[in-house]
Design an enzyme around this catalytic site. Structure first.
Site, PDB file in Angstrom:
ATOM      1  N   GLY A   1       1.203  -1.615  -0.171  1.00  0.00           N
ATOM      2  CA  GLY A   1       0.244   0.440  -0.196  1.00  0.00           C
ATOM      3  C   GLY A   1       0.836   1.318   0.094  1.00  0.00           C
ATOM      4  N   ASN A   2       0.469   2.340   0.252  1.00  0.00           N
ATOM      5  CA  ASN A   2       0.403   3.624   0.483  1.00  0.00           C
ATOM      6  C   ASN A   2       0.315   4.818   0.745  1.00  0.00           C
ATOM      7  OD1 ASN A   2      -1.160   5.655  -1.037  1.00  0.00           O
ATOM      8  ND2 ASN A   2      -0.538   3.725  -2.848  1.00  0.00           N
ATOM      9  N   ARG A   3       0.585   5.559   1.054  1.00  0.00           N
ATOM     10  CA  ARG A   3       0.607   6.314   2.452  1.00  0.00           C
ATOM     11  C   ARG A   3      -0.250   7.813   2.388  1.00  0.00           C
ATOM     12  NH1 ARG A   3       6.160   9.126   4.683  1.00  0.00           N
ATOM     13  NH2 ARG A   3       4.458  10.749   5.318  1.00  0.00           N
TER      14      ARG A   3
END
Ligand code: C5P
Length: 230
Positions: free
Chosen positions: A29-31
């Protein structure tokens, strides 16, 4: 009160960060918090647009009043949902942080660690570039907006990277955020540049994500005013 200058327009906004599954309990995932995309959707609805918000994963955020909200998880799901909504849209804004790569395979069961097998390697394959695909299939007169999170490096400044990206992607407007050192991601405020395919460059002062959203919609309405009649 806000202007009702988007009255009757059909807009699609993507938001949040995609997740690419590795196995039933893990993902890449990412932020992305989703705050900028949600602000874009909320402000557009307040200014009278019909809004479809296609959202991947976000922090806990209130649903923008008046928007149709479609929840997705992976880049491919986001691409399908945005593509379907874009077919009848006047404007598409890609604010989502879409994974550039996904695991080449997804395990049907939880990947186990064991002492007698080697540690696993994750092979990645490229996801389609949704924004570039939208530009390829663009309806006459449709306005397409991209976002870019850039850092300066030996190859050039944030702005130089952004100018190259605007050309490469072929969208009408590109919002550029400088990232790193606590900028942009997860914050309530944002700053950057708004680059237009016609060469115009506007500095966006540090302000709320709603303010940045208003700046984007102002630029979009300006482009639509100049758009050829269908
Ligand atoms: O190339 P980069 O990921 O920096 O481009 C960012 C822009 O492209 C954003 O508008 C993002 O939503 C979009 N994007 C996309 N599909 C991808 C990767 C990024 O539409 N696979």
């Amino acid at each position: 009160a806000l202007p009702r200058d988007l009255d009757g327009l059909r807009v699609v906004v993507s938001a949040g960060g995609t997740r690419e599954p590795l196995d039933p309990v893990r993902h890449l995932g990412n932020r992305s918090s989703g705050k900028q995309g949600y602000a874009l959707a909320r402000v557009a609805a307040q200014r009278g647009a019909h809004v479809t918000l296609v959202t991947a994963h976000t922090d806990a955020l209130p649903e923008p009043a008046g928007a149709d909200v479609v929840h997705v998880s992976t880049a491919n799901q986001l691409g399908e949902a945005v593509g379907a909504a874009a077919a009848t849209a006047d404007v598409v804004v890609m604010a989502a942080a879409v994974a550039d790569f996904r695991p080449a395979g997804t395990s049907g069961h939880k990947i186990k660690k064991s002492d007698d097998t080697p540690d696993p390697t994750i092979n990645l394959v490229r996801n389609p570039d949704i924004l570039a695909g939208l530009v390829e299939r663009r309806e006459r007169g449709q306005v397409i907006v991209g976002f870019a999170a850039e850092t300066g490096d030996e190859q050039g400044s944030v702005l130089e990277h952004a100018r190259a990206k605007l050309k490469r992607k072929g969208c009408d407007l590109l919002v550029v955020n400088a990232v790193g050192e606590g900028k942009a991601f997860e914050m309530d405020e944002n700053t950057g540049w708004l680059l237009s395919a016609d060469g115009a460059e506007q500095r966006i002062p540090l302000g709320t994500k709603s303010l940045l959203a208003a700046t984007v919609w102002d630029a979009v309405t300006e482009l639509l005013r100049r758009r050829p009649d269908p």
